[in-house]
Design a protein around this motif. Structure first.
Motif, PDB file in Angstrom:
ATOM      1  N   ASN A 192       0.714  -1.080   0.122  1.00 50.96           N
ATOM      2  CA  ASN A 192       0.030  -0.101   0.176  1.00 50.96           C
ATOM      3  C   ASN A 192       0.943   1.409  -0.045  1.00 50.96           C
ATOM      4  O   ASN A 192       0.337   2.241   0.831  1.00 50.96           O
TER       5      ASN A 192
ATOM      6  N   THR B 264      -6.954  15.278   4.288  1.00 50.15           N
ATOM      7  CA  THR B 264      -5.570  14.961   3.708  1.00 50.15           C
ATOM      8  C   THR B 264      -5.682  13.849   2.762  1.00 50.15           C
ATOM      9  O   THR B 264      -4.877  13.716   1.405  1.00 50.15           O
TER      10      THR B 264
ATOM     11  N   PHE C 205       5.451  10.873   4.215  1.00 42.24           N
ATOM     12  CA  PHE C 205       4.087  10.977   4.027  1.00 42.24           C
ATOM     13  C   PHE C 205       3.657  11.234   5.333  1.00 42.24           C
ATOM     14  O   PHE C 205       2.822  12.154   5.723  1.00 42.24           O
TER      15      PHE C 205
ATOM     16  N   SER D 176       6.979   1.052  -8.311  1.00 40.93           N
ATOM     17  CA  SER D 176       6.742  -0.028  -9.318  1.00 40.93           C
ATOM     18  C   SER D 176       8.275  -0.414  -9.956  1.00 40.93           C
ATOM     19  O   SER D 176       8.267  -1.572 -10.324  1.00 40.93           O
TER      20      SER D 176
ATOM     21  N   LEU E 203       1.968   4.812  -1.832  1.00 42.15           N
ATOM     22  CA  LEU E 203       1.634   5.676  -2.898  1.00 42.15           C
ATOM     23  C   LEU E 203       2.301   5.296  -4.360  1.00 42.15           C
ATOM     24  O   LEU E 203       3.733   5.511  -4.287  1.00 42.15           O
ATOM     25  N   GLN E 204       1.767   4.975  -5.346  1.00 42.54           N
ATOM     26  CA  GLN E 204       2.350   4.331  -6.520  1.00 42.54           C
ATOM     27  C   GLN E 204       3.060   5.923  -7.391  1.00 42.54           C
ATOM     28  O   GLN E 204       3.965   5.622  -8.165  1.00 42.54           O
ATOM     29  N   GLN E 205       2.297   6.829  -7.037  1.00 39.29           N
ATOM     30  CA  GLN E 205       2.829   8.055  -7.787  1.00 39.29           C
ATOM     31  C   GLN E 205       3.951   8.795  -7.171  1.00 39.29           C
ATOM     32  O   GLN E 205       4.345   9.951  -7.403  1.00 39.29           O
TER      33      GLN E 205
ATOM     34  N   LEU F  93       3.742  11.845 -16.427  1.00 37.44           N
ATOM     35  CA  LEU F  93       3.662  12.046 -15.047  1.00 37.44           C
ATOM     36  C   LEU F  93       3.097  10.694 -14.265  1.00 37.44           C
ATOM     37  O   LEU F  93       3.256  10.639 -13.154  1.00 37.44           O
ATOM     38  N   ASP F  94       2.979   9.639 -15.215  1.00 35.07           N
ATOM     39  CA  ASP F  94       2.601   8.578 -14.402  1.00 35.07           C
ATOM     40  C   ASP F  94       3.864   7.685 -13.970  1.00 35.07           C
ATOM     41  O   ASP F  94       4.739   7.608 -14.756  1.00 35.07           O
ATOM     42  N   HIS F  95       4.045   7.379 -12.746  1.00 39.23           N
ATOM     43  CA  HIS F  95       5.238   6.393 -12.275  1.00 39.23           C
ATOM     44  C   HIS F  95       4.773   5.118 -11.887  1.00 39.23           C
ATOM     45  O   HIS F  95       5.438   4.608 -11.488  1.00 39.23           O
ATOM     46  N   ARG F  96       3.630   4.493 -12.479  1.00 43.03           N
ATOM     47  CA  ARG F  96       3.345   3.194 -12.142  1.00 43.03           C
ATOM     48  C   ARG F  96       3.954   2.358 -12.891  1.00 43.03           C
ATOM     49  O   ARG F  96       3.982   1.109 -12.769  1.00 43.03           O
ATOM     50  N   LYS F  97       4.682   2.829 -14.113  1.00 45.49           N
ATOM     51  CA  LYS F  97       5.259   1.971 -15.113  1.00 45.49           C
ATOM     52  C   LYS F  97       6.694   1.392 -14.769  1.00 45.49           C
ATOM     53  O   LYS F  97       7.181   2.000 -14.092  1.00 45.49           O
TER      54      LYS F  97
ATOM     55  N   HIS G 170      -4.030  14.266  -0.748  1.00 46.18           N
ATOM     56  CA  HIS G 170      -2.649  13.920  -0.677  1.00 46.18           C
ATOM     57  C   HIS G 170      -2.573  12.407  -1.196  1.00 46.18           C
ATOM     58  O   HIS G 170      -1.495  12.048  -1.332  1.00 46.18           O
ATOM     59  N   VAL G 171      -3.732  11.604  -1.224  1.00 47.03           N
ATOM     60  CA  VAL G 171      -3.730  10.355  -1.694  1.00 47.03           C
ATOM     61  C   VAL G 171      -4.913  10.316  -3.036  1.00 47.03           C
ATOM     62  O   VAL G 171      -4.201  10.148  -4.031  1.00 47.03           O
TER      63      VAL G 171
ATOM     64  N   LYS H  45      -4.192  10.858 -10.751  1.00 50.51           N
ATOM     65  CA  LYS H  45      -3.592  12.223 -11.563  1.00 50.51           C
ATOM     66  C   LYS H  45      -3.526  11.710 -12.880  1.00 50.51           C
ATOM     67  O   LYS H  45      -4.129  12.459 -13.648  1.00 50.51           O
ATOM     68  N   THR H  46      -2.990  10.494 -13.196  1.00 49.67           N
ATOM     69  CA  THR H  46      -2.933  10.291 -14.492  1.00 49.67           C
ATOM     70  C   THR H  46      -4.517   9.832 -15.289  1.00 49.67           C
ATOM     71  O   THR H  46      -4.468  10.495 -16.305  1.00 49.67           O
TER      72      THR H  46
ATOM     73  N   VAL I  78      -3.492  12.673  -6.189  1.00 52.37           N
ATOM     74  CA  VAL I  78      -2.309  12.375  -6.394  1.00 52.37           C
ATOM     75  C   VAL I  78      -2.105  11.168  -7.068  1.00 52.37           C
ATOM     76  O   VAL I  78      -1.547  10.803  -8.162  1.00 52.37           O
ATOM     77  N   GLU I  79      -2.878  10.183  -6.526  1.00 49.04           N
ATOM     78  CA  GLU I  79      -2.792   8.759  -6.917  1.00 49.04           C
ATOM     79  C   GLU I  79      -3.470   8.672  -8.164  1.00 49.04           C
ATOM     80  O   GLU I  79      -3.238   7.703  -9.132  1.00 49.04           O
TER      81      GLU I  79
ATOM     82  N   VAL J 295      -4.445   1.724  -0.163  1.00 51.81           N
ATOM     83  CA  VAL J 295      -3.583   2.896   0.017  1.00 51.81           C
ATOM     84  C   VAL J 295      -4.093   3.843   0.727  1.00 51.81           C
ATOM     85  O   VAL J 295      -3.638   4.560   1.666  1.00 51.81           O
TER      86      VAL J 295
END
Lengths: 340, 218
Positions: A94, B132, A107, A141, A96-98, B214-218, B136-137, B143-144, B140-141, B119
């Motif tokens: 869990n 918050t 955080f 990731s 934050l992925q971003q 902006l995507d940081h999941r990859k 902030h969650v 955004k993409t 932000v999460e 999360v």
């Protein structure tokens, strides 16, 4: 005063007019510095129980007293304050992925209103503590499961918590990584004096790090005590079942062969400190001149004491069998019959 | 193509870009908070409130079920009241925003609901307030997904803005109707369509590029 005191805790959910009791009348005391295990099969209610310890789930009945403070009596704001000292890590990490690792760890500090710079400095120190100093700029990731859990642990430590709750924290990890994470948790417990509560369905996890354990079955607390005692003399059916399962939680290969054997009696022997280094089983076979099947064997370190257990299939002949059992008992082993 | 026609088309292009961007922006000013409200008050949300959710939900459904062309006409008195006239680009922005806002609220709601509940739970376990968690969650999460949603919205508003041309709304749609349809100038009609296609492509490309960077999941 116990660090965490759970009194007559019950939790029920209502699903479409149907009342489901997830937990009924749970009573446990967790002392400061404990690594307290809560074990049960999936659906036993252990995850609900751990969520009651920080009031993510509000109990239907009963009390949770953390460091003398009854959580149920707190306002929403006070509860949020209290949660900052009760950290939690999860099976799925869990994070934050971003956000990169440093921002993830900062955080909780950000929530508390720490200046960003200070938070980042602390985050970097914690990254060092969990052995990931070189991953400050990485995103979740880009990390392996074990690394992500380390980041989650660093995040949990950011607010200098008194208590760390681990909800199946190693269940998504391979055995080696599991050991490393457990080692880290143990180290945190020892060096920082943080009380740890571990939720798991794997007996191996309990044996590796916990000093006390509670066994939950169908929402009831069925057995509670020192890990060393419960491992040697499990009383409840649930405890026996959990111990007899394979070390990594999967009941593969053990139950089936037993079912196939029609002759002979199965016993479980438990080694204690004074017997584990002697080749007891081979000596017994030599003495009696009778074959014995080893159905399962496994020795490990439990709380600093060499411990292990074996499941043997003894000859069908009653006389020999009883003599063998006596022989084993004389050598300081615990012997009990295994019933399917 | 003479310079007069060129000037006409460039002016139309500018009007279309102006209407689309301003409407989308104003649409988000309304739609984003409403979308957050829907996510938060949903029964799986961080502060469930069936009453609020139901009311907002119904209002959005009503607004979204009115076809844009009819909304355009229905809102004429309201537009006159706000802008002073019911034709031209600035006047068109009013019905565009009214139709975009509920659409955007739904887009935002669906993006925010994609955020992993684990999360959110982790943030709650750290003592985060709902406020918050939203800022902030959730935002932000998601955004993409939000940016992809904004890109789709921009394309939809672009289409609607052209539709407003039928009631003298200005922009490329207006030109296509005035010259292409009423005066049989097929060439101008084709050019406006080409310009709309290009504009759409540019919006789409920029939006997707930003989302992917902006995507940081990859």
């Amino acid at each position: 005063m116990s660090e965490i005191e759970v009194r007559h805790l019950s939790k029920s959910f209502t699903q479409k007019d149907l009342k489901v009791d997830a937990l009924s009348d749970i009573n446990i005391n967790i002392e400061k510095g404990d690594i307290y295990g809560i074990i049960g099969m999936s659906g036993a209610g252990k995850s609900t129980l751990v969520r009651c310890l920080n009031y993510l789930e509000r109990p239907t009945d009963g009390q949770v007293i953390v460091r003398g403070q009854e959580l149920g009596s707190l306002s929403e704001k006070e509860l949020r304050q209290a949660r900052m000292k009760i950290a939690m890590i999860f099976q799925s990490f869990n994070l934050l992925q971003q956000k990169n690792t440093v921002d993830n760890i900062s955080f909780p500090l950000k929530i508390q209103g720490f200046p960003m710079k200070e938070a980042r400095t602390k985050a970097k120190e914690l990254l060092q503590t969990v052995g990931l100093a070189d991953k400050a700029k990485s995103y979740p990731s880009q990390l392996s499961g074990g690394q992500q859990q380390r980041v989650a642990i660093a995040r949990a430590l950011a607010c200098d918590p008194d208590i760390l709750l681990c909800d199946e924290a190693t269940s998504a990890l391979d055995p080696q990584t599991t050991d490393q994470i457990l080692e880290l948790i143990k180290q945190i417990n020892e060096t920082m004096g943080i009380t740890v509560v571990i939720i798991t369905h794997q007996m191996a996890v309990i044996q590796k790090v916990c000093n006390r354990v509670a066994i939950i079955e169908n929402g009831h607390l069925v057995e509670e005590g020192k890990v060393i005692d419960i491992f040697s003399h499990p009383k409840s059916r649930a405890a026996k079942e959990l111990i007899l399962r394979d070390i990594h939680g999967e009941p593969h290969g053990l139950m089936d062969p037993i079912d196939e054997i029609t002759e002979g009696k199965k016993i479980r022997i438990v080694f204690t400190a004074n017997s584990a280094f002697e080749p007891v089983v081979s000596n017994m076979i030599l003495k009696f001149g009778q074959p014995v099947n080893i159905l399962k064997a496994n020795t490990r370190n439990v709380g600093g004491v060499a411990k292990g257990d074996m499941i043997l299939q003894l000859p069908a002949d009653r006389e020999t069998r009883l003599q063998m059992e006596d022989y084993l008992r004389e050598r300081g082993l615990d012997v009990e019959e295994v019933t399917d | 193509m003479n310079s007069q026609t060129f000037h006409l088309l460039m002016n139309g292009l500018w009007e279309t870009v102006y209407m689309t961007l301003v409407s989308t922006l104003l649409g988000y000013l309304i739609g984003l908070p409403v979308g957050i409200l829907l996510t938060v008050t949903d029964k799986e949300g961080i502060h469930p409130n069936a009453f609020v959710y139901r009311i907002v939900d119904v209002i959005i459904n009503i607004m979204r079920s009115i076809p844009f062309l009819i909304l355009l006409i229905l809102l004429i008195p309201f537009t006159r009241f706000l802008v002073g006239k019911s034709y031209g680009t600035t006047a068109t922005i009013v019905p565009l925003v009214v139709s975009a806002a509920p659409y955007i609220a739904r887009m935002v709601e669906s993006s925010l609901k994609e955020v992993d509940s684990g999360v959110i739970e982790a943030a709650r376990s750290m003592g985060a307030s709902n406020w918050t968690i939203v800022f902030h969650v959730l935002l932000v999460e998601a955004k993409t997904s939000l940016i992809v949603g904004a890109t789709i919205t921009l394309g939809t508003i672009l289409g609607y803005s052209a539709m407003a041309g039928t009631v003298a709304g200005g922009g490329l749609g207006d030109i296509a109707i005035q010259y292409g349809y009423y005066r049989w100038k097929t060439d101008i009609m084709l050019i406006t369509v080409a310009l709309l296609v290009i504009l759409f492509q540019i919006f789409q490309m920029i939006g997707m590029k930003i989302a992917s960077v902006l995507d940081h999941r990859k």
